[in-house]
Scaffold this motif. Structure first.
Motif, PDB file in Angstrom:
ATOM      1  N   THR A 138     104.849 113.924  45.024  1.00 13.57           N
ATOM      2  CA  THR A 138     104.655 114.811  43.880  1.00 13.57           C
ATOM      3  C   THR A 138     104.804 114.064  42.559  1.00 13.57           C
ATOM      4  OG1 THR A 138     105.594 116.553  45.262  1.00 13.57           O
ATOM      5  CG2 THR A 138     105.405 117.031  42.922  1.00 13.57           C
ATOM      6  N   LEU A 181      99.572 123.974  52.457  1.00 12.96           N
ATOM      7  CA  LEU A 181     100.758 124.781  52.184  1.00 12.96           C
ATOM      8  C   LEU A 181     100.475 126.268  52.018  1.00 12.96           C
ATOM      9  CD1 LEU A 181     101.545 121.791  51.117  1.00 12.96           C
ATOM     10  CD2 LEU A 181     103.331 122.999  49.920  1.00 12.96           C
ATOM     11  N   SER A 182      99.297 126.599  51.528  1.00 11.64           N
ATOM     12  CA  SER A 182      99.018 128.029  51.356  1.00 11.64           C
ATOM     13  C   SER A 182      97.671 128.366  51.948  1.00 11.64           C
ATOM     14  CB  SER A 182      99.052 128.417  49.883  1.00 11.64           C
ATOM     15  OG  SER A 182      97.870 128.044  49.248  1.00 11.64           O
ATOM     16  N   ARG A 196     103.943 128.042  52.502  1.00 13.90           N
ATOM     17  CA  ARG A 196     104.791 128.336  51.360  1.00 13.90           C
ATOM     18  C   ARG A 196     105.024 129.835  51.248  1.00 13.90           C
ATOM     19  NH1 ARG A 196     104.183 124.583  46.044  1.00 13.90           N
ATOM     20  NH2 ARG A 196     105.589 123.204  47.172  1.00 13.90           N
ATOM     21  N   PHE A 252     105.990 132.308  45.495  1.00 16.35           N
ATOM     22  CA  PHE A 252     106.668 131.033  45.720  1.00 16.35           C
ATOM     23  C   PHE A 252     107.101 130.378  44.399  1.00 16.35           C
ATOM     24  CE2 PHE A 252     102.183 130.499  45.256  1.00 16.35           C
ATOM     25  CZ  PHE A 252     102.133 129.600  44.219  1.00 16.35           C
ATOM     26  N   GLU A 253     106.616 130.853  43.258  1.00 18.93           N
ATOM     27  CA  GLU A 253     106.959 130.245  41.972  1.00 18.93           C
ATOM     28  C   GLU A 253     108.448 130.447  41.684  1.00 18.93           C
ATOM     29  OE1 GLU A 253     105.361 128.280  39.589  1.00 18.93           O
ATOM     30  OE2 GLU A 253     107.395 128.258  38.814  1.00 18.93           O
ATOM     31  N   ARG A 254     109.134 129.389  41.290  1.00 21.52           N
ATOM     32  CA  ARG A 254     110.581 129.485  41.138  1.00 21.52           C
ATOM     33  C   ARG A 254     111.069 129.510  39.688  1.00 21.52           C
ATOM     34  NH1 ARG A 254     113.114 126.595  46.446  1.00 21.52           N
ATOM     35  NH2 ARG A 254     111.578 127.455  47.858  1.00 21.52           N
ATOM     36  N   ARG A 297      95.405 124.441  38.357  1.00 14.23           N
ATOM     37  CA  ARG A 297      96.588 124.649  39.192  1.00 14.23           C
ATOM     38  C   ARG A 297      96.156 124.989  40.625  1.00 14.23           C
ATOM     39  NH1 ARG A 297     101.068 129.408  37.994  1.00 14.23           N
ATOM     40  NH2 ARG A 297     102.531 128.910  39.678  1.00 14.23           N
ATOM     41  N   LEU A 337      96.308 126.574  44.440  1.00  9.40           N
ATOM     42  CA  LEU A 337      96.485 127.964  44.864  1.00  9.40           C
ATOM     43  C   LEU A 337      97.934 128.333  45.163  1.00  9.40           C
ATOM     44  CD1 LEU A 337      93.395 127.273  45.660  1.00  9.40           C
ATOM     45  CD2 LEU A 337      93.625 129.291  47.083  1.00  9.40           C
ATOM     46  N   SER A 338      98.719 127.379  45.590  1.00  8.22           N
ATOM     47  CA  SER A 338     100.120 127.725  45.885  1.00  8.22           C
ATOM     48  C   SER A 338     101.046 126.713  45.256  1.00  8.22           C
ATOM     49  CB  SER A 338     100.354 127.783  47.386  1.00  8.22           C
ATOM     50  OG  SER A 338     100.494 126.492  47.905  1.00  8.22           O
ATOM     51  N   ASN A 339     100.613 126.165  44.135  1.00  3.19           N
ATOM     52  CA  ASN A 339     101.482 125.180  43.492  1.00  3.19           C
ATOM     53  C   ASN A 339     102.305 125.808  42.392  1.00  3.19           C
ATOM     54  OD1 ASN A 339      98.963 123.118  44.421  1.00  3.19           O
ATOM     55  ND2 ASN A 339     101.069 122.465  44.755  1.00  3.19           N
ATOM     56  N   THR A 340     103.499 125.280  42.237  1.00  8.90           N
ATOM     57  CA  THR A 340     104.381 125.756  41.176  1.00  8.90           C
ATOM     58  C   THR A 340     103.942 125.139  39.848  1.00  8.90           C
ATOM     59  OG1 THR A 340     105.875 123.902  41.466  1.00  8.90           O
ATOM     60  CG2 THR A 340     106.335 125.851  42.775  1.00  8.90           C
ATOM     61  N   GLU A 386     104.874 121.545  39.711  1.00 13.47           N
ATOM     62  CA  GLU A 386     103.954 120.662  40.426  1.00 13.47           C
ATOM     63  C   GLU A 386     102.674 120.400  39.630  1.00 13.47           C
ATOM     64  OE1 GLU A 386     105.222 121.652  45.057  1.00 13.47           O
ATOM     65  OE2 GLU A 386     103.693 122.861  44.053  1.00 13.47           O
TER      66      GLU A 386
END
Lengths: 338, 338, 338, 338
Positions: free
Chosen positions: A135, A211-212, A241, C243-245, D209, D211-214, D217
């Motif tokens: 990352t 992951l998704s 995720r 999943f966003e923190r 961004r 699809l499942s990234n924070t 990230e």
């Protein structure tokens, strides 16, 4: 579209029919031999096929529309399990395969020691990252070509075929020559350009679920590789995720029986990445076995506390040995060779 | 906060200490007896405790801060597994318990027939919905009180203790008298008022994880019940909501070993709701067993095609019998009695 | 099912038809008056309706099947926006309503001071928790009945109608007498027993979307209340679990225009809970306004650092005043009165 | 790590210090000029820096540890907004930029017509896919090089700079020469090899961004590009994957103010992909504007019903014109030029 041929049709008639269909522009034909007899699957521009005239053909028993968007990976196109051969070893079929090794290759001592340990306790394949997708650009990016050299040494010393991740199309040629199974990581599952390039090789590909990504999307990515001509694909469930924060990801155990139903491709589980915790590897590996997986890919490190990556989720060789014993006992009970 | 007492401390000294602490307003003390000796756990307003004076007490070995927000359900507060007794049966410990039955009670014939079938094939408990939580007010809402009567008849005829869902605090008294295990459904997992009421009873509670709740939140909801005074809690993993569309929910198989590590409470898995597909029930039940679950709760129907609800995820008695054989074989291999 | 009546049909003929249909067991009929003319909606056991005979009726123009599972909350059943009246104030229609106040009522000074501040800066409603749903039994559970008394005092001193959360059916009667809008929290969105009880009152209900519920499920929960006979419902988007923190939840801004299209009910946004950070409240409130929301419900505290709950997401009165100015400027630009 | 220099320190002294630090192996130094004075940011192997000796330096005011894993994209490293220049146009700063065009380039007529329409109604950039990432190998994969030629023609005829997606590192050179902004799609957000290659160019990059990234990230992926030497990055929020099924994705509107706080990079919103429905584009675009976005990237098609991809989420030019008017009115109210 699947054309089911009547029983007892002569080989020659079938070949004529295949030749005829192959002349239609934009379509591809493939043979399907199963216990139920002979069929053939048609992919590509199937709208160009004259369905009525086929139905009137006296050798045609039935025409089945394949409504799923994946075709070549679809079990309807190949009822028997695909077994991928790698050197003398196999993935798929009656055997539960174990791929083990460190997250990253760190040194000659490290990889040789771990390779020898995992072999001793029953692994058939050695994993180890040489090119690492991280990352952060500031994190250790792997030993790259040098790491690959060390993996080759470990293979020489143990005889274990090696599995390692490819990140760039520029490296495909080098991987083809030197690696036994090319891994496509979760983050590259929909890197379609990479998939297309891998479709041109004959190398076994270990394709990890993103992951998704849905199960259907995983099968579509496998379809890209198979569409290109490479049928040696091993799918890998490695956790998805979710909102749960205790684990790194959530292992989707249901994906195993679902993939086995929808597709003929073998599927392995990664209990290390899906949990992120070493003490979860053992129960998740066992769950994978009884849920019908064809194997596991698991992180083993001789010194997890000082591992350059993923130390938290790596098990020690002694723990690996214990897990293998437990898996063998369960394998005996369910008739699967571990 | 856990106070570990030095070995060989006289009982009287320990009792004096407990009595002393109990005088502090707002705190509660409970005994913890384990192989390592005697400790006691303190919950409530622990800031009111003079930690230094305790540390200076010559019988105190160590003070351990419990950083998790759940206390009474925490394994640190009770190192041994909790075993919940229901009539002559138990959930927790060495036994893998099987709760089986239809989604809904539909008629006397239906529930008696299914109860007798599941008993024959090895279930220890009968499930069946009388009060049904349905997304739509226009859907069948269950036979309610009449359904409960039929469950009682089925218990009489088979001897199986009955498990059924409670939806309203108004019905608690009736459930306490007539039901063996009161189920709290996923949608009510954080219905704190209901949890508080259930904390006042001594009935075994089957608490299902909410569709998007974390493991920690599940434990906190159990803490509500235990805080109220009811220690008879069985946790249930029944699948969480994710982006995957093939299954109704995603079974979080990792939750099993995690809950077993964090808490002393037994945990069962619902392979029917977590998948929404009958043919996934068998592999998921096996995965639950080897991952360390204390049992399963599974939907069985003698006529799934015409079931008033959840027909797609219900298995037939013959399929249930096959699954039980498979579970027993695996149980033998791992030393767990099914 | 919606029966569209031909234009210029005499009132008497229509009434006869309604009376006739009402005789069918298990169905309910409701009038729909819109610019396009008169229709009526039928809910319940619509299979009992003889569709063909209706189609042959000379006053019937068209029969429309409502395929969505929600009926009474469906815009097809009521093309005009529902405007909920609360004392002299309204939610829905041309006005953008602002509900503001602390997470919890903490003391008389606190609630009176905040109420007066939010009124001064343009809020029309006062929010404040008296009964608090908390994940932990050890957390502050609200001032309960005493908190409600203080809210009533604050209403007396400012004239602002009060909004507060109901957790138990046992308190409905007390809330009906004393509260202006009854809030159903996210965790109780599918507490169907509570919804059924609220359907029997005429009180305005603020129904919050559950943490992992779909828009359709939110509408189905509103349908429960409306099915019971209470049409005074305000929906609330308050963020969903992802999943966003970085944020506590993820505000689903798209839900606003979607709900406005699918349903006639007003919808407000909670920018405080959806983000969990005070500095996100202002931009999210503005986003809600231009996306078509009918209002916001926002946490304001005069001393967030020392708030008993949700201090991180509460804004100070001065910040609230700034936000209101910004909202008014945007409201002027889009023709919505703030 | 950020070294804040005391006010009124002579330029020469500062330069000496920078030269001194630059000699430390493995670190990189960059100037930060802001209203608060001069600082410099250090990235790389910061453990090699002798912090104590720096603190003792009489020109050093303060040393700030940057705890976030992203450094160069961090607002702490550059307090002022980054404004990316593309030909005569800019993204970032006071202007709200509009990128519009079809999902895919389909023909010369199509792209020229749409380009002219979107320009007329106020777009500053033309988007259009030439190389298309498609889930299925059987779907239209874009016109590729021919599509790029047509985009170039459209640029010539309208003057609009062009934005199009790059999928393979093999095409970078060609894109560098011919494209104004290179788009990295959601599926390639963590294709680190591609990011590294793009770090070597100076071309503006539109980074979507995953699809499942924070959010973190996304910033880390931007860090990869900036670490490589390319500072011309535009971030794009395009919706994340959740359990909600009504929309294709869920627009994370909160990501806008969060990214603006954490980073100096401009951020645009894609209301088309995030919703998947054309009638949601207008309200989501407005929400993006008031939430602080620097622009939008929106799909416009002159014949959505027959579009080769994404017809459902494309708006017609007339609808685009209406939306632009609405955006301008809101822009006037909030002091942002649309």
């Amino acid at each position: 579209m699947i054309i089911k041929i009547k029983k007892n049709t002569e080989e020659e008639k079938i070949n004529n029919m295949v030749d005829f269909i192959k002349k239609v522009e934009g379509v591809e034909v493939q043979f399907i031999r199963s216990k139920e007899g002979i069929s053939f699957g048609i992919t590509g521009d199937i709208k160009a096929i004259n369905k009525n005239s086929l139905l009137n053909n006296k050798y045609v028993d039935e025409i089945i529309e394949v409504k799923e968007p994946y075709k070549k990976v679809n079990r309807a196109f190949k009822p028997e399990d695909t077994i991928v051969s790698i050197g003398g070893e196999k993935i798929g079929g009656e055997k539960f395969s174990v791929i083990a090794g460190p997250c990253s290759v760190e040194s000659e001592n490290q990889i040789l020691a771990i390779a020898s340990e995992v072999k001793k306790h029953g692994a058939q394949f050695l994993r180890g990252g040489a090119y690492k997708p991280r990352t952060s650009p500031y994190s250790f990016q792997g030993m790259k070509k040098d790491g690959l050299e060390l993996l080759i040494k470990a293979r020489k010393s143990t005889g274990l075929p090696i599995v390692t991740e490819l990140m760039s199309p520029y490296d495909i040629e080098h991987f083809e020559e030197n690696v036994d199974i090319i891994q496509v990581g979760a983050r590259n599952m929909q890197n379609f350009e990479l998939l297309k390039e891998l479709g041109k090789t004959k190398k076994p590909i270990l394709l990890k679920r993103g992951l998704s990504n849905t199960i259907e999307e995983l099968l579509m990515s496998a379809e890209y590789i198979m569409y290109g001509g490479n049928e040696n694909i091993i799918l890998c469930e490695r956790g998805i995720r979710t909102f749960e924060r205790y684990t790194r990801n959530t292992l989707d155990i249901s994906a195993i029986p679902i993939i086995k139903k929808l597709s003929h491709l073998p599927v392995v589980v990664d209990p290390s990445h899906s949990s992120g915790k070493w003490w979860l590897v053992d129960p998740l590996a066992k769950a994978a076995l009884v849920a019908g997986a064809d194997g596991i890919i698991v992180e083993v490190h001789n010194d997890p506390e000082n591992a350059l990556c993923d130390g938290d989720q790596s098990i020690k060789p002694s723990k690996f040995a214990d897990m293998m014993k437990g898996l063998k006992a369960i394998g005996d009970a369910i008739g699967k060779e571990v």
